[in-house]
Design a protein around this motif. Structure first.
Motif, short mmCIF file in Angstrom:
data_model
loop_
_atom_site.label_atom_id
_atom_site.label_comp_id
_atom_site.label_asym_id
_atom_site.label_seq_id
_atom_site.Cartn_x
_atom_site.Cartn_y
_atom_site.Cartn_z
N ASP A 224 -4.57 -7.16 15.22
CA ASP A 224 -5.04 -7.98 14.11
C ASP A 224 -4.78 -7.22 12.81
N ILE A 225 -3.50 -7.11 12.47
CA ILE A 225 -3.07 -6.35 11.29
C ILE A 225 -2.09 -7.19 10.47
N ARG A 226 -1.95 -6.84 9.20
CA ARG A 226 -0.97 -7.47 8.34
C ARG A 226 -0.23 -6.39 7.57
N VAL A 227 1.07 -6.55 7.43
CA VAL A 227 1.84 -5.71 6.52
C VAL A 227 2.27 -6.59 5.36
N ARG A 228 1.60 -6.41 4.23
CA ARG A 228 1.90 -7.22 3.04
C ARG A 228 3.10 -6.63 2.32
N HIS A 229 4.06 -7.48 2.01
CA HIS A 229 5.28 -7.05 1.30
C HIS A 229 5.04 -7.23 -0.19
N LEU A 230 4.79 -6.11 -0.88
CA LEU A 230 4.52 -6.14 -2.31
C LEU A 230 5.68 -5.48 -3.06
N GLY A 231 6.85 -6.02 -2.90
CA GLY A 231 8.02 -5.44 -3.52
C GLY A 231 8.46 -4.18 -2.81
N SER A 232 8.37 -3.06 -3.48
CA SER A 232 8.75 -1.79 -2.86
C SER A 232 7.62 -1.17 -2.04
N THR A 233 6.44 -1.78 -2.10
CA THR A 233 5.27 -1.24 -1.41
C THR A 233 4.89 -2.09 -0.21
N ALA A 234 4.57 -1.42 0.89
CA ALA A 234 4.00 -2.09 2.06
C ALA A 234 2.50 -1.81 2.06
N ASN A 248 -5.56 8.43 11.51
CA ASN A 248 -5.26 9.56 12.40
C ASN A 248 -3.76 9.74 12.62
N ASN A 249 -2.99 8.70 12.30
CA ASN A 249 -1.53 8.76 12.49
C ASN A 249 -0.80 8.47 11.18
N GLU A 250 -1.46 8.75 10.08
CA GLU A 250 -0.98 8.31 8.77
C GLU A 250 0.41 8.83 8.43
N ASP A 251 0.66 10.10 8.66
CA ASP A 251 1.95 10.69 8.26
C ASP A 251 3.12 10.04 9.00
N LYS A 252 2.99 9.89 10.31
CA LYS A 252 4.10 9.31 11.07
C LYS A 252 4.26 7.82 10.76
N ILE A 253 3.14 7.15 10.47
CA ILE A 253 3.23 5.73 10.12
C ILE A 253 3.94 5.56 8.78
N ILE A 254 3.58 6.36 7.80
CA ILE A 254 4.24 6.27 6.49
C ILE A 254 5.73 6.56 6.62
N GLU A 255 6.06 7.57 7.40
CA GLU A 255 7.47 7.92 7.60
C GLU A 255 8.25 6.77 8.23
N LYS A 256 7.64 6.13 9.22
CA LYS A 256 8.33 5.04 9.92
C LYS A 256 8.44 3.80 9.03
N GLY A 261 12.70 0.50 4.63
CA GLY A 261 13.15 0.11 3.29
C GLY A 261 12.08 0.08 2.23
N PHE A 262 10.82 0.30 2.62
CA PHE A 262 9.74 0.38 1.64
C PHE A 262 9.75 1.77 1.00
N GLN A 263 9.34 1.84 -0.27
CA GLN A 263 9.30 3.12 -0.96
C GLN A 263 7.92 3.78 -0.87
N SER A 264 6.89 2.97 -0.66
CA SER A 264 5.54 3.51 -0.55
C SER A 264 4.70 2.65 0.38
N VAL A 265 3.60 3.23 0.87
CA VAL A 265 2.71 2.55 1.81
C VAL A 265 1.27 2.74 1.34
N GLU A 266 0.51 1.68 1.34
CA GLU A 266 -0.91 1.78 1.03
C GLU A 266 -1.71 1.08 2.11
N PHE A 267 -3.00 1.36 2.16
CA PHE A 267 -3.85 0.86 3.24
C PHE A 267 -5.08 0.17 2.65
N ALA A 268 -5.51 -0.91 3.31
CA ALA A 268 -6.68 -1.65 2.83
C ALA A 268 -7.33 -2.38 3.99
N GLU A 269 -8.61 -2.69 3.83
CA GLU A 269 -9.29 -3.50 4.84
C GLU A 269 -8.75 -4.92 4.78
N TYR A 270 -8.55 -5.51 5.94
CA TYR A 270 -7.97 -6.84 6.01
C TYR A 270 -8.92 -7.88 5.43
#
Length: 280
Positions: A224-234, A248-256, A261-270
């Protein structure tokens, strides 16, 4: 109460005599397809619309579900991305998507009915019934949601038997569990285009970025997750428990995710409908 509503639903569907069910493989359309098949048998057909906005995993899931139900299944292609109104991604984007879907379903029903009237081989080989109406999975709770697609349903005279039987989402989930449908606890899975910020262009590339990112996150057991496409940011949105796993897996998730093609990643409650709040 839900059993009384189920009886009402069966009566409504029986009166249709033969139907196409717009089938996405979600909670509502799966339940509707199951009841339609139980009531009408081979006079019910489930039809799934395939396009770049449908995740491949969802298409495969739809194929598995119809096999479990037993209902005849057709997959058609829709071309909403050819519509500039849809591609511009306005807040009523769903209207243009549903309009394309219903145009194709009406064309399909006309093709089937013409084939039956002409008694040609198309009908004989596929054993299709004469189609009286097309059904969608709109439920009683959906009346108050932001659903521009409802306008298209009205324009094309699409029937909403779950709504007419006043079945709520919770009742549909409970009945689905009684029917042993695996979708009884399935999270909502709107199309991939719903992840792209309103009033920014929808492209196949963006849809693929979102699909790859969400598929990767599911490898951590997150659904139950969403990846919002906000231009260069996921922006990854999830519930609190899922966010802890992500943290707990933040570094590998950001890298992947940035590898898609995203330049940055941010996290928020759904939060449901969060893109409406930031529509530009």
């Amino acid at each position: 109460m839900s059993q009384e509503k189920l009886s009402a639903l069966k009566k409504i569907i029986a009166d249709y005599k033969s139907v196409i069910v717009a089938f996405s493989g979600g909670v509502d359309s799966t339940f509707l397809a199951k009841v339609a098949y139980d009531v009408l048998g081979d006079k019910a057909i489930a039809v799934t619309a395939d396009s770049p906005s449908l995740a491949r995993s969802e298409l495969e899931n739809a194929k598995k579900l119809v096999k479990q139900i037993g209902i005849k299944h057709l997959i058609i292609s829709t071309n909403e991305l050819n519509d500039e109104n849809y591609k511009k991604n306005p807040t009523n984007r769903c209207y243009y998507c549903k309009r394309e879907l219903y145009v194709k379903l009406v064309e399909l029903s006309t093709q089937i009915n013409d084939a039956i009237n002409k008694k040609n081989n198309y009908h004989k080989e596929n054993n299709f019934p004469n189609i009286n109406c097309i059904l969608n999975g709109l439920n009683y709770d959906d009346r108050s949601d932001h659903r521009p697609g409802n306008q298209a349903a009205t324009e094309f005279q699409i029937k909403s038997p779950l709504l007419d039987a006043q079945l709520t989402k919770q009742e549909i989930r409970e009945l689905s569990k009684q029917f042993s449908l695996p979708t009884f606890d399935k999270p909502a899975m709107p199309c991939l285009s719903s992840r792209i910020q309103f009033n920014t262009l929808i492209t196949v590339e963006k849809l693929q970025q979102v699909e790859k990112a969400e598929e990767y996150l599911r490898s951590f057991g997150l659904y139950d997750i969403r990846v919002r496409h906000l231009g260069s940011t996921a922006r990854i949105e999830a519930d609190i428990d899922s966010l802890k796993i992500i943290q707990n897996n933040e570094d590998k998730i950001i890298e992947k995710i940035t590898s898609f093609g995203f330049q940055s990643v941010e996290f928020a409650e759904y939060k449901r409908g969060s893109l409406l709040q930031i529509a530009v």
